[in-house]
Design a protein around this motif. Structure first.
Motif, PDB file in Angstrom:
ATOM      1  N   ALA A   1      36.067   5.228 -21.272  1.00  0.00           N
ATOM      2  CA  ALA A   1      35.745   6.145 -20.181  1.00  0.00           C
ATOM      3  C   ALA A   1      35.916   7.595 -20.616  1.00  0.00           C
ATOM      4  O   ALA A   1      35.096   8.459 -20.286  1.00  0.00           O
ATOM      5  CB  ALA A   1      36.623   5.841 -18.969  1.00  0.00           C
ATOM      6  N   ALA A   2      36.978   7.878 -21.375  1.00  0.00           N
ATOM      7  CA  ALA A   2      37.203   9.232 -21.872  1.00  0.00           C
ATOM      8  C   ALA A   2      36.095   9.647 -22.834  1.00  0.00           C
ATOM      9  O   ALA A   2      35.649  10.793 -22.826  1.00  0.00           O
ATOM     10  CB  ALA A   2      38.562   9.316 -22.560  1.00  0.00           C
ATOM     11  N   LEU A   3      35.652   8.712 -23.657  1.00  0.00           N
ATOM     12  CA  LEU A   3      34.560   8.987 -24.592  1.00  0.00           C
ATOM     13  C   LEU A   3      33.275   9.312 -23.831  1.00  0.00           C
ATOM     14  O   LEU A   3      32.556  10.263 -24.168  1.00  0.00           O
ATOM     15  CB  LEU A   3      34.354   7.778 -25.499  1.00  0.00           C
ATOM     16  N   ASP A   4      32.999   8.552 -22.790  1.00  0.00           N
ATOM     17  CA  ASP A   4      31.761   8.752 -22.040  1.00  0.00           C
ATOM     18  C   ASP A   4      31.792  10.026 -21.200  1.00  0.00           C
ATOM     19  O   ASP A   4      30.746  10.623 -20.944  1.00  0.00           O
ATOM     20  CB  ASP A   4      31.487   7.540 -21.149  1.00  0.00           C
ATOM     21  N   ARG A   5      32.977  10.447 -20.784  1.00  0.00           N
ATOM     22  CA  ARG A   5      33.093  11.678 -19.990  1.00  0.00           C
ATOM     23  C   ARG A   5      33.034  12.930 -20.847  1.00  0.00           C
ATOM     24  O   ARG A   5      32.682  14.015 -20.372  1.00  0.00           O
ATOM     25  CB  ARG A   5      34.418  11.691 -19.216  1.00  0.00           C
ATOM     26  N   ALA A   6      33.376  12.812 -22.128  1.00  0.00           N
ATOM     27  CA  ALA A   6      33.541  13.983 -22.983  1.00  0.00           C
ATOM     28  C   ALA A   6      32.225  14.699 -23.242  1.00  0.00           C
ATOM     29  O   ALA A   6      31.214  14.073 -23.573  1.00  0.00           O
ATOM     30  CB  ALA A   6      34.183  13.572 -24.304  1.00  0.00           C
ATOM     31  N   GLY A   7      32.264  16.023 -23.119  1.00  0.00           N
ATOM     32  CA  GLY A   7      31.115  16.822 -23.507  1.00  0.00           C
ATOM     33  C   GLY A   7      31.064  17.034 -25.005  1.00  0.00           C
ATOM     34  O   GLY A   7      30.009  17.347 -25.562  1.00  0.00           O
ATOM     35  N   ALA A   8      32.196  16.863 -25.662  1.00  0.00           N
ATOM     36  CA  ALA A   8      32.281  16.985 -27.119  1.00  0.00           C
ATOM     37  C   ALA A   8      33.410  16.085 -27.605  1.00  0.00           C
ATOM     38  O   ALA A   8      34.395  15.855 -26.897  1.00  0.00           O
ATOM     39  CB  ALA A   8      32.535  18.429 -27.535  1.00  0.00           C
ATOM     40  N   VAL A   9      33.265  15.581 -28.827  1.00  0.00           N
ATOM     41  CA  VAL A   9      34.277  14.710 -29.436  1.00  0.00           C
ATOM     42  C   VAL A   9      34.646  15.289 -30.791  1.00  0.00           C
ATOM     43  O   VAL A   9      33.773  15.534 -31.629  1.00  0.00           O
ATOM     44  CB  VAL A   9      33.762  13.266 -29.613  1.00  0.00           C
ATOM     45  N   VAL A  10      35.941  15.499 -30.990  1.00  0.00           N
ATOM     46  CA  VAL A  10      36.448  15.919 -32.286  1.00  0.00           C
ATOM     47  C   VAL A  10      37.216  14.736 -32.867  1.00  0.00           C
ATOM     48  O   VAL A  10      38.227  14.312 -32.301  1.00  0.00           O
ATOM     49  CB  VAL A  10      37.370  17.148 -32.183  1.00  0.00           C
ATOM     50  N   VAL A  11      36.723  14.191 -33.962  1.00  0.00           N
ATOM     51  CA  VAL A  11      37.356  13.038 -34.604  1.00  0.00           C
ATOM     52  C   VAL A  11      38.246  13.523 -35.735  1.00  0.00           C
ATOM     53  O   VAL A  11      37.821  14.314 -36.576  1.00  0.00           O
ATOM     54  CB  VAL A  11      36.300  12.060 -35.158  1.00  0.00           C
ATOM     55  N   GLY A  12      39.477  13.047 -35.746  1.00  0.00           N
ATOM     56  CA  GLY A  12      40.386  13.307 -36.861  1.00  0.00           C
ATOM     57  C   GLY A  12      40.691  11.991 -37.537  1.00  0.00           C
ATOM     58  O   GLY A  12      41.339  11.119 -36.949  1.00  0.00           O
ATOM     59  N   ALA A  13      40.225  11.813 -38.766  1.00  0.00           N
ATOM     60  CA  ALA A  13      40.311  10.516 -39.436  1.00  0.00           C
ATOM     61  C   ALA A  13      41.248  10.580 -40.634  1.00  0.00           C
ATOM     62  O   ALA A  13      41.093  11.435 -41.503  1.00  0.00           O
ATOM     63  CB  ALA A  13      38.933  10.051 -39.880  1.00  0.00           C
ATOM     64  N   GLY A  14      42.201   9.645 -40.679  1.00  0.00           N
ATOM     65  CA  GLY A  14      43.120   9.547 -41.793  1.00  0.00           C
ATOM     66  C   GLY A  14      42.955   8.254 -42.557  1.00  0.00           C
ATOM     67  O   GLY A  14      41.997   7.488 -42.336  1.00  0.00           O
ATOM     68  N   ALA A  15      43.914   7.992 -43.431  1.00  0.00           N
ATOM     69  CA  ALA A  15      43.827   6.843 -44.328  1.00  0.00           C
ATOM     70  C   ALA A  15      43.748   5.515 -43.583  1.00  0.00           C
ATOM     71  O   ALA A  15      43.161   4.551 -44.079  1.00  0.00           O
ATOM     72  CB  ALA A  15      45.019   6.840 -45.277  1.00  0.00           C
ATOM     73  N   GLY A  16      44.327   5.466 -42.392  1.00  0.00           N
ATOM     74  CA  GLY A  16      44.315   4.226 -41.637  1.00  0.00           C
ATOM     75  C   GLY A  16      42.923   3.755 -41.273  1.00  0.00           C
ATOM     76  O   GLY A  16      42.690   2.556 -41.108  1.00  0.00           O
ATOM     77  N   LEU A  17      41.978   4.691 -41.157  1.00  0.00           N
ATOM     78  CA  LEU A  17      40.609   4.295 -40.834  1.00  0.00           C
ATOM     79  C   LEU A  17      39.986   3.509 -41.983  1.00  0.00           C
ATOM     80  O   LEU A  17      39.403   2.439 -41.784  1.00  0.00           O
ATOM     81  CB  LEU A  17      39.767   5.525 -40.513  1.00  0.00           C
ATOM     82  N   SER A  18      40.120   4.022 -43.203  1.00  0.00           N
ATOM     83  CA  SER A  18      39.571   3.293 -44.351  1.00  0.00           C
ATOM     84  C   SER A  18      40.360   2.021 -44.642  1.00  0.00           C
ATOM     85  O   SER A  18      39.799   1.021 -45.086  1.00  0.00           O
ATOM     86  CB  SER A  18      39.542   4.203 -45.588  1.00  0.00           C
TER      87      SER A  18
END
Length: 289
Positions: A20-37
């Motif tokens: 819901a927060a993703l769909d409401r957002a006018g902009a998304v700032v992603v911060g990606a660290g080692a855990g994603l890979s």
């Protein structure tokens, strides 16, 4: 920063809240660290490391790729035998698979920007728009002068693949040891590990685009989505995300991380903490609408 903001353990926020927060957002700032890979299977220890580096492990007895990268190899031939294989595996041999693909699908059609401390280039290989990425800590795909004699980086794919193909007995041929084309000094990988890190024109251009994106979204509905960043370098992603969310009453901070997804108490109720495997979380988010 950490002395002024207290944190609480993961609240077990629902995936529906995050979607819901993703769909409401006018902009998304992603911060990606080692855990994603890591969630994409790019583990630096365990079976993946043991499979690809069994010969190095038998000789040096280290336990993971991180410690192996800082090992005091006695010769540049041995240093580059290890590092060429490390770069090949983590930058060229594998992509981010479904994890990065799912993230791209979730962001498609949205106004987003990605700040990442990862250096494996999985975002671009997954099809993310290069102009929306800032690799602040470097790129495994680049060499730089170790001195450095100038703020220049050099593509390394051809050199790395040749070193991997021609190494024997944990050594690369001396003729393949990379030298700076400008000064003749030793080359190294473009990684931020000391004050010799090279920030070339491409790095500065990406930082400028990221800064401009942040400034254009100082207000309004913004989702600061932290994925697998942890506390190794919190001043790059985590703390700035907290500060910007605090400064904007319409912003939401979300953290997805396995076993480490606290949120500042000061951000409640504008914080979403999901303690879980990022791959599963991103896949599940696609089922919500």
């Amino acid at each position: 920063m950490s002395s002024r903001i207290s944190t609480s353990p993961s609240t077990g926020s629902s995936l529906a809240e995050l979607r819901a927060a993703l769909d409401r957002a006018g902009a998304v700032v992603v911060g990606a660290g080692a855990g994603l890979s890591a969630s994409a299977g790019h583990a630096y220890s365990g079976p993946r490391f043991e499979t690809h580096f069994a010969d190095f492990i038998a000789k040096y007895h280290y336990r993971d790729m991180y410690s192996a990268g800082f090992w005091p190899y006695p010769t540049p031939e041995e240093y580059w035998a290890y590092w060429s294989r490390h770069i090949w595996l983590n930058r060229y041999a594998e992509d981010g698979g479904a994890v990065y693909g799912d993230l791209l699908e979730l962001l498609r059609g949205r106004d987003y920007f990605v700040l990442t401390t990862n250096v494996d280039h999985c975002f671009q290989r997954a099809g993310f728009d290069k102009s929306r990425l800032f690799y602040t800590q470097g790129d495994y795909g680049l060499f730089q002068c170790s001195l450095p004699c100038r703020q220049t980086t050099y593509d390394n794919e051809k050199a790395v693949r040749r070193m991997v193909a021609e190494q024997e007995n944990l050594r690369v041929p001396t003729a393949l040891v990379p030298r700076c084309p400008a000064c003749g000094g030793p080359m190294t990988v473009n990684l931020r590990c000391d004050d010799a890190f090279v920030q070339d024109p491409g790095w500065y251009a990406a930082r400028r685009r990221y800064t401009d994106f942040l400034h254009s979204h100082d207000a309004g509905s913004v989702l600061y989505l932290e994925l697998g960043a942890g506390y190794n370098t919190p001043a790059i992603i985590k703390y700035p995300f907290w500060r910007r969310t605090l400064a904007n009453p319409d912003a939401v901070y979300a953290c997805v991380n396995l076993g480490q997804a606290p949120a500042p108490k000061e951000l409640a109720p504008r914080a979403i903490s999901v303690d879980g495997d990022i791959a599963r979380v991103l896949s599940a988010l696609k089922t919500f609408s």
